[in-house]
Design an enzyme around this catalytic site. Structure first.
Site, PDB file in Angstrom:
ATOM      1  N   ARG A   1       1.008  -1.398   0.084  1.00 30.19           N
ATOM      2  CA  ARG A   1       0.108   0.208   0.040  1.00 30.19           C
ATOM      3  C   ARG A   1       0.740   1.211  -0.163  1.00 30.19           C
ATOM      4  O   ARG A   1       0.604   2.249  -0.651  1.00 30.19           O
ATOM      5  CB  ARG A   1      -0.629   0.152   1.263  1.00 30.19           C
ATOM      6  CG  ARG A   1      -1.625   1.362   1.582  1.00 30.19           C
ATOM      7  CD  ARG A   1      -2.452   1.870   0.393  1.00 30.19           C
ATOM      8  NE  ARG A   1      -2.978   3.060   0.550  1.00 30.19           N
ATOM      9  CZ  ARG A   1      -2.388   4.288   0.172  1.00 30.19           C
ATOM     10  NH1 ARG A   1      -1.159   4.140  -0.221  1.00 30.19           N
ATOM     11  NH2 ARG A   1      -2.906   5.629   0.423  1.00 30.19           N
TER      12      ARG A   1
ATOM     13  N   ILE B   1      -1.254   6.552   8.763  1.00 27.26           N
ATOM     14  CA  ILE B   1      -2.171   5.502   8.795  1.00 27.26           C
ATOM     15  C   ILE B   1      -1.760   4.595   8.042  1.00 27.26           C
ATOM     16  O   ILE B   1      -2.319   4.080   7.038  1.00 27.26           O
ATOM     17  CB  ILE B   1      -3.403   5.832   8.620  1.00 27.26           C
ATOM     18  CG1 ILE B   1      -3.733   6.744   7.484  1.00 27.26           C
ATOM     19  CG2 ILE B   1      -4.191   6.799   9.933  1.00 27.26           C
ATOM     20  CD1 ILE B   1      -5.316   6.964   7.257  1.00 27.26           C
ATOM     21  N   PRO B   2      -0.451   3.640   8.186  1.00 28.89           N
ATOM     22  CA  PRO B   2      -0.385   2.738   7.150  1.00 28.89           C
ATOM     23  C   PRO B   2      -1.346   1.639   7.319  1.00 28.89           C
ATOM     24  O   PRO B   2      -1.755   1.223   8.461  1.00 28.89           O
ATOM     25  CB  PRO B   2       1.168   2.134   7.601  1.00 28.89           C
ATOM     26  CG  PRO B   2       1.478   3.325   8.417  1.00 28.89           C
ATOM     27  CD  PRO B   2       0.518   3.943   9.274  1.00 28.89           C
ATOM     28  N   HIS B   3      -1.602   0.924   6.122  1.00 25.98           N
ATOM     29  CA  HIS B   3      -2.486   0.153   6.011  1.00 25.98           C
ATOM     30  C   HIS B   3      -2.584  -0.842   4.801  1.00 25.98           C
ATOM     31  O   HIS B   3      -1.630  -0.523   4.137  1.00 25.98           O
ATOM     32  CB  HIS B   3      -3.932   0.683   6.100  1.00 25.98           C
ATOM     33  CG  HIS B   3      -4.406   1.726   5.258  1.00 25.98           C
ATOM     34  ND1 HIS B   3      -3.752   3.077   5.009  1.00 25.98           N
ATOM     35  CD2 HIS B   3      -5.051   1.395   3.757  1.00 25.98           C
ATOM     36  CE1 HIS B   3      -4.272   3.497   4.050  1.00 25.98           C
ATOM     37  NE2 HIS B   3      -5.145   2.658   3.091  1.00 25.98           N
ATOM     38  N   GLY B   4      -2.967  -1.836   4.846  1.00 27.50           N
ATOM     39  CA  GLY B   4      -3.129  -2.798   3.928  1.00 27.50           C
ATOM     40  C   GLY B   4      -4.072  -3.892   3.763  1.00 27.50           C
ATOM     41  O   GLY B   4      -4.654  -4.208   4.886  1.00 27.50           O
TER      42      GLY B   4
END
Length: 102
Positions: free
Chosen positions: A51, A65-68
Site C-alpha cells: 500500500r 495511517i499505514p494499512h493494507g
C-alpha cells in the site's frame, strides 16, 4: 465490534526506536501479528509496504495511517505505535511522523 477487538493492548507500543520508514513498517507488522491467528509479521509487512508503494500514508501533523489488505484475514486488525523520535515518512506536510495507526 469494539475498539479493543481491533486494537488489543499487546498491539500498542510506545517509544519505539524505529529510525526509518522501513523500520517503522516492520515494527507495525510485528505488532499487527500479535494475537492474530494466521498472520505472520512478514505477511503484515508485505500488505503495508504494498500500500505504501502507491503513495505515502503520512497524513501530516506527525500522524501516519499505514494499512493494507491481507486476503485471508476475515476481520480488521490494528496496531498503534509512537516512535521515540519522529521519523521521515514522506508525509504530505513534509514533517516527520511519530504517531502510527495501522
Amino acid at each position: 465490534m469494539q475498539l479493543a477487538d481491533i486494537l488489543p493492548a499487546p498491539r500498542v507500543a510506545i517509544d519505539v526506536a524505529a529510525l526509518s520508514k522501513k523500520a517503522a513498517l516492520e515494527e507495525l507488522a510485528r505488532l499487527a501479528a500479535i494475537e492474530t491467528p494466521n498472520l505472520t509479521p512478514a505477511q503484515a509487512f508485505d500488505g503495508l509496504i504494498a500500500r505504501e508503494r502507491l503513495g505515502s500514508t503520512g497524513l501530516g501533523n506527525g500522524i501516519a495511517i499505514p494499512h493494507g489488505r491481507i486476503a485471508h484475514l476475515q476481520a480488521m486488525q490494528g496496531a498503534f505505535m509512537r516512535t521515540a523520535t519522529p521519523i521521515d515518512f514522506d508525509a504530505v506536510d513534509g514533517e516527520p511522523v511519530d504517531l502510527f495507526f495501522a
